[in-house]
Scaffold this motif. Structure first.
Motif, PDB file in Angstrom:
ATOM      1  N   ILE A 160       0.972  -1.083  -0.038  1.00 30.49           N
ATOM      2  CA  ILE A 160      -0.096  -0.021   0.081  1.00 30.49           C
ATOM      3  C   ILE A 160       0.949   1.277   0.039  1.00 30.49           C
ATOM      4  O   ILE A 160       1.728   1.232   1.040  1.00 30.49           O
ATOM      5  N   ALA A 161       0.787   2.197  -0.978  1.00 31.34           N
ATOM      6  CA  ALA A 161       1.393   3.454  -1.048  1.00 31.34           C
ATOM      7  C   ALA A 161       0.992   4.186   0.099  1.00 31.34           C
ATOM      8  O   ALA A 161      -0.126   4.342   0.251  1.00 31.34           O
ATOM      9  N   GLU A 171       1.195  -3.577 -12.055  1.00 28.73           N
ATOM     10  CA  GLU A 171       0.408  -4.167 -10.813  1.00 28.73           C
ATOM     11  C   GLU A 171      -0.371  -3.079 -10.344  1.00 28.73           C
ATOM     12  O   GLU A 171      -0.233  -1.887 -10.315  1.00 28.73           O
ATOM     13  N   PRO A 172      -1.686  -3.611  -9.974  1.00 32.04           N
ATOM     14  CA  PRO A 172      -2.529  -2.527  -9.208  1.00 32.04           C
ATOM     15  C   PRO A 172      -2.095  -2.295  -7.883  1.00 32.04           C
ATOM     16  O   PRO A 172      -1.541  -3.213  -7.242  1.00 32.04           O
ATOM     17  N   PHE A 173      -2.397  -1.195  -7.051  1.00 25.87           N
ATOM     18  CA  PHE A 173      -2.036  -1.310  -5.630  1.00 25.87           C
ATOM     19  C   PHE A 173      -3.180  -0.047  -5.022  1.00 25.87           C
ATOM     20  O   PHE A 173      -3.566   0.625  -5.587  1.00 25.87           O
ATOM     21  N   ASP A 174      -3.136  -0.255  -3.727  1.00 25.19           N
ATOM     22  CA  ASP A 174      -3.930   0.881  -3.166  1.00 25.19           C
ATOM     23  C   ASP A 174      -2.847   1.989  -2.660  1.00 25.19           C
ATOM     24  O   ASP A 174      -1.746   1.719  -2.316  1.00 25.19           O
ATOM     25  N   TYR A 175      -3.457   3.132  -2.624  1.00 27.27           N
ATOM     26  CA  TYR A 175      -2.797   4.168  -2.375  1.00 27.27           C
ATOM     27  C   TYR A 175      -3.630   4.780  -0.916  1.00 27.27           C
ATOM     28  O   TYR A 175      -4.810   5.092  -1.071  1.00 27.27           O
ATOM     29  N   PHE A 176      -2.970   5.030   0.207  1.00 32.29           N
ATOM     30  CA  PHE A 176      -3.677   5.601   1.521  1.00 32.29           C
ATOM     31  C   PHE A 176      -3.796   7.153   1.262  1.00 32.29           C
ATOM     32  O   PHE A 176      -2.626   7.716   1.480  1.00 32.29           O
ATOM     33  N   CYS A 186       4.910   3.458  -6.789  1.00 30.97           N
ATOM     34  CA  CYS A 186       4.271   2.159  -6.808  1.00 30.97           C
ATOM     35  C   CYS A 186       5.227   1.327  -5.599  1.00 30.97           C
ATOM     36  O   CYS A 186       6.296   1.262  -5.698  1.00 30.97           O
ATOM     37  N   PRO A 187       4.465   0.474  -4.670  1.00 32.56           N
ATOM     38  CA  PRO A 187       5.121  -0.209  -3.628  1.00 32.56           C
ATOM     39  C   PRO A 187       5.710  -1.421  -4.009  1.00 32.56           C
ATOM     40  O   PRO A 187       6.515  -2.161  -3.585  1.00 32.56           O
TER      41      PRO A 187
END
Length: 166
Positions: free
Chosen positions: A105-106, A157-162, A127-128
């Motif tokens: 998670i970024a 890659e997909p990822f969440d960003y907080f 990107c983490p």
């Protein structure tokens, strides 16, 4: 306000460090910054917690987990929800930010950078997975309301960003 400014007794701090955030289990509630105070009054541990956002469904679970952690150590516990001051991503500790990144998670940016990223104006969310800034916003909302969904255009890659909350 940071965790170090809370002046929590070391023994209570160590117990609270064992309580994980139910939505991000690699973070303790101390690393997440939701604990505002913890003290022993007349033999009862009193803990104050602040939700990451109003109506956060995890707060009941966190409260129960705090009570359980202290019960295992022989303490009776009272947990109060404190709404003011409102929680901010500034309260996530450096250790917590590193854990977010390692988990995929970024971590939150500054308020200005966050706005630019969420409006799609600048590529500032890292990107983490591979560390690239060549990322794009996919959705304003990710796995929870406090996150946005991004995708890396290098590793795909997909990822969440907080999201930054102030």
């Amino acid at each position: 306000m940071t965790t170090t400014q809370l002046h929590i007794d070391q023994q209570l701090f160590e117990i609270l460090e064992t309580v994980s955030d139910p939505e991000i289990p690699v973070l303790s509630i101390m690393e997440m910054g939701v604990v505002r105070s913890a003290k022993i009054v007349n033999g009862i541990v009193e803990v104050e917690i602040t939700p990451t956002y109003s109506g956060c469904p995890a707060m009941d679970v966190i409260s129960d987990d705090i009570k359980s952690a202290f019960k295992q150590k022989g303490y009776e516990t009272k947990v109060d929800l404190i709404l003011s001051p409102a929680w901010t991503t500034d309260w996530i500790t450096p250790k917590g930010r590193a854990a977010l990144e390692k988990y995929g998670i970024a971590s939150p940016l500054s308020a200005e950078a966050d706005k630019e990223a969420l409006l799609g104006n600048k590529k500032v969310v890292k990107c983490p997975q591979c560390g690239s800034l060549n990322t794009k916003l996919v959705s304003q909302f990710g796995s929870t309301a406090c996150k946005a969904l991004f995708q890396c255009e290098d590793c795909l890659e997909p990822f969440d960003y907080f999201k930054c909350l102030k």
